[in-house]
Design a protein around this motif. Structure first.
Motif, mmCIF file in Angstrom:
data_model
loop_
_atom_site.group_PDB
_atom_site.id
_atom_site.type_symbol
_atom_site.label_atom_id
_atom_site.label_comp_id
_atom_site.label_asym_id
_atom_site.label_seq_id
_atom_site.Cartn_x
_atom_site.Cartn_y
_atom_site.Cartn_z
ATOM 1 N N TYR A 188 0.831 -1.205 0.000
ATOM 2 C CA TYR A 188 0.000 0.000 0.000
ATOM 3 C C TYR A 188 0.870 1.262 0.000
ATOM 4 N N CYS A 189 1.907 1.266 0.818
ATOM 5 C CA CYS A 189 2.793 2.435 0.873
ATOM 6 C C CYS A 189 3.467 2.662 -0.485
ATOM 7 N N ALA A 190 3.913 1.570 -1.095
ATOM 8 C CA ALA A 190 4.574 1.693 -2.401
ATOM 9 C C ALA A 190 3.624 2.189 -3.472
ATOM 10 N N GLU A 191 2.340 1.879 -3.345
ATOM 11 C CA GLU A 191 1.352 2.268 -4.355
ATOM 12 C C GLU A 191 0.686 3.602 -4.072
ATOM 13 N N GLY A 192 1.137 4.301 -3.023
ATOM 14 C CA GLY A 192 0.637 5.639 -2.769
ATOM 15 C C GLY A 192 -0.655 5.724 -1.986
ATOM 16 N N PHE A 193 -1.029 4.666 -1.281
ATOM 17 C CA PHE A 193 -2.209 4.720 -0.427
ATOM 18 C C PHE A 193 -1.951 5.704 0.725
#
Length: 472
Positions: A188-193
Motif C-alpha cells: 500500500y505504501c509503495a502504491e501511494g495509499f
C-alpha cells in the motif's frame, strides 16, 4: 470560496483501553497529559481549532466525563456546546448528532469531525488543510484528511486515492481498506495509499442526506435523541431511550465506505492517533539508548524501550524494545511489537472481573478526587481532595460511619444541620445515618483522610439529598 464557518465536532467519549493501565474507563487517554506540555490531547485538539475559521466546538462525550470535559475546556479558555451521550453508540451516532447541531446553527454549515485523542505536529498546516478540505466539501463532498504514510503501519486503515479533484493533493476515494498485514501495508505504501485519519470535513446537509440514504436508523435515532434532549446544568443530555435505539456502528461503516460523495485530501501535517504504547514511544524524546524514561525509573543495559512509573521505583535490566508502565495499582510489561494487544488484555481482565481493568485508584469527581488507600472486610480508608470553593452533595449512608481527619486546608462540615469548621490536624466523626456535607471554603485545596467503618462501604451506599452538580 466558501464563507461558511467550520463547526468542529469533537468526539471525546472513547475508553482508550489500548493505553492501559494509564488509560481506563474512569479516566481515558484523551483527558490525560500523555505528552510534553502538560495538556491532554483533548485540550490540544480544542486549541488547534481556536481560529477565526472555526466556530465554537460541539463536544460529544459520555455523561460520565461531563465534568472533566467542562473543567478542561475552561482551563484552556475554550467554550462550546457539550453534548452528553447516555451510552456509547460509536462514531456514526456522534457525527449524526453533530451534523444536526451544526445545521441548526446555519443551513450551510460545514462540519469537521475530530477525534479528541490524536496528536498533530504543525497546527497551522492542520488548520490550513481543514480550510482547504472545506472548500472542496462545499461542492457536496465528504472530505477525509488522509495522511501520507511514514512507515508500513498495520494498525491503521488505508485509503486508495482515485480521480483527481483539484490540485495534486485532492482525489476522489477509490476505496477504503481495513488494517492490513505487514506485507500488504508495504505494498500500500509503495502504491501511494494514504492512512485514514478518521477526520472528516463535510457540509452538514450532505452528511445528513447520506445518513438518511445509507444509515436511516442512525439518523432517526440521533434526531429523536436530540429532539427529546434536556438541559443539565451547562450540558445537553441526549434522551436515553431514543439514543439506545441507534445502531452501534462507526461512521466509516455507516457512510464513508458506501457513499459516492467521498474525497480525500493528502494532509501536510504530522499525525498520530496515539493508539498504543509504541506510538507514545515514537512521539517522545529519547535518551542516547533510544529509551523513553519517565517518573521514578531506572534502566540498565536497555535500548529502544519505554519505561514509565507514576510513583513506585521501577527498574529494568537488559531489556530491549519493551514497554513497562507502572501505576499505583497495576504494572504492564510488554514487547513494543505486542503493544497493540493491550486492548485484548483489558478484555481478558474484564472477563475475570478485575476492578483494575476499568477503574483507577484515583477517582475524579466534579469537586475534586478521592483515592483508596486501604480496604478491608468492614473498613475502607480514602484520601480526599476538594478544590477551593467546591462542595460534595448533602448525603447520608445506611451502612457505614465516617471519620474525617484534615491534613491541609479548612473543611466546612454540615452535620445534621450544624455547620462547623475543621482545621489541619483536627477531626470529626459522622455516625451512620447522619445527614452531612463537606465544603472547601478556602483558597487552597482541602485534603483529608476518610476512615469508613461499617457492614458495607461501597460507593452505592450514598443517598444524595441535595447536589449542586445535579446528581441527585
Amino acid at each position: 470560496m466558501t464563507s461558511s464557518v467550520i463547526v468542529p465536532i469533537v468526539m471525546a467519549g472513547g475508553a482508550g483501553t489500548r493505553l492501559w493501565p494509564l488509560s481506563r474507563e474512569t479516566m481515558p487517554k484523551q483527558f490525560i497529559a500523555l505528552l510534553d506540555g502538560g495538556l491532554s490531547t483533548f485540550q490540544a485538539t480544542l486549541l488547534r481549532i481556536r481560529d477565526a475559521r472555526f466556530g465554537p466546538p460541539v463536544v460529544i462525550t459520555n455523561h460520565e466525563f461531563r465534568f472533566v470535559v467542562a473543567e478542561q475546556m475552561q482551563t484552556v479558555g475554550v467554550s462550546g456546546d457539550i453534548i452528553l451521550e447516555p451510552e456509547r453508540r460509536d462514531s456514526a451516532a456522534a457525527v449524526a448528532v453533530g451534523a444536526l447541531l451544526a445545521q441548526a446553527r446555519a443551513p450551510d454549515a460545514v462540519g469537521l469531525a475530530l477525534a479528541a485523542d490524536h496528536v498533530v505536529g504543525d497546527e497551522a498546516l492542520f488548520r490550513d488543510d481543514c480550510a482547504a478540505a472545506a472548500e472542496l466539501a462545499a461542492e457536496g463532498l465528504i472530505m477525509t484528511l488522509g495522511i501520507v504514510p511514514t512507515h508500513p503501519a498495520t494498525g491503521y486503515g488505508y485509503i486508495e486515492a482515485g480521480a483527481l479533484l483539484a490540485g495534486p493533493r485532492a482525489h476522489r476515494i477509490a476505496r477504503f481498506v481495513e488494517k492490513p498485514d505487514a506485507q500488504t501495508a508495504r505494498r500500500y505504501c509503495a502504491e501511494g495509499f494514504l492512512w485514514n485519519s478518521g477526520n472528516f470535513v463535510f457540509p452538514a446537509h450532505t452528511m445528513l442526506a447520506e445518513l438518511e440514504a445509507l444509515a436511516p436508523e442512525v439518523l432517526a435515532g440521533a434526531a429523536a435523541a436530540l429532539k427529546a434532549a434536556r438541559a443539565d446544568l451547562d450540558f445537553l443530555r441526549l434522551d436515553g431511550a431514543a439514543f439506545a435505539r441507534v445502531p452501534k456502528v462507526s461512521i466509516d461503516y455507516a457512510v464513508m465506505e458506501k457513499t459516492r460523495h467521498a474525497g480525500v485530501l493528502a494532509a501536510r501535517f504530522d499525525w498520530s492517533d496515539v493508539g498504543a504504547w509504541d506510538a507514545i514511544h515514537a512521539l517522545k524524546a529519547k535518551d542516547e539508548n533510544g529509551n523513553v524514561l519517565e517518573g521514578n525509573v531506572l534502566a540498565l543495559d536497555s535500548r529502544g524501550s519505554l519505561v514509565r512509573s507514576e510513583e513506585i521505583l521501577t527498574a529494568v535490566i537488559g531489556l530491549d524494545e519493551v514497554v513497562v508502565v507502572s501505576t499505583r495499582d497495576a504494572v504492564l510489561v510488554a514487547s513494543k511489537a505486542a503493544a497493540g494487544r493491550v486492548k485484548e488484555l483489558v478484555q481478558t481482565l474484564k472477563r475475570a472481573n478485575h476492578r483494575e481493568a476499568d477503574e483507577h485508584l484515583r477517582i475524579y469527581r466534579p469537586w475534586g478526587w478521592y483515592q483508596r488507600i486501604d480496604l478491608g472486610a468492614r473498613f475502607q480508608v480514602k484520601r480526599i481532595n476538594v478544590k477551593p470553593g467546591r462542595k460534595l452533595s448533602l448525603q447520608k449512608h445506611f451502612h457505614r460511619a465516617e471519620h474525617w481527619v484534615v491534613v491541609s486546608g479548612t473543611a466546612e462540615v454540615t452535620l445534621d444541620g450544624t455547620v462547623s469548621h475543621i482545621h489541619e490536624n483536627e477531626s470529626i466523626y459522622l455516625p451512620i445515618g447522619c445527614v452531612h456535607r463537606l465544603h472547601n471554603p478556602g483558597k487552597i485545596d482541602l485534603e483529608l483522610i476518610e476512615v469508613q467503618v461499617g457492614s458495607y462501604t461501597g460507593e452505592d451506599d450514598i443517598v444524595r439529598i441535595e447536589d449542586i452538580y445535579a446528581r441527585t
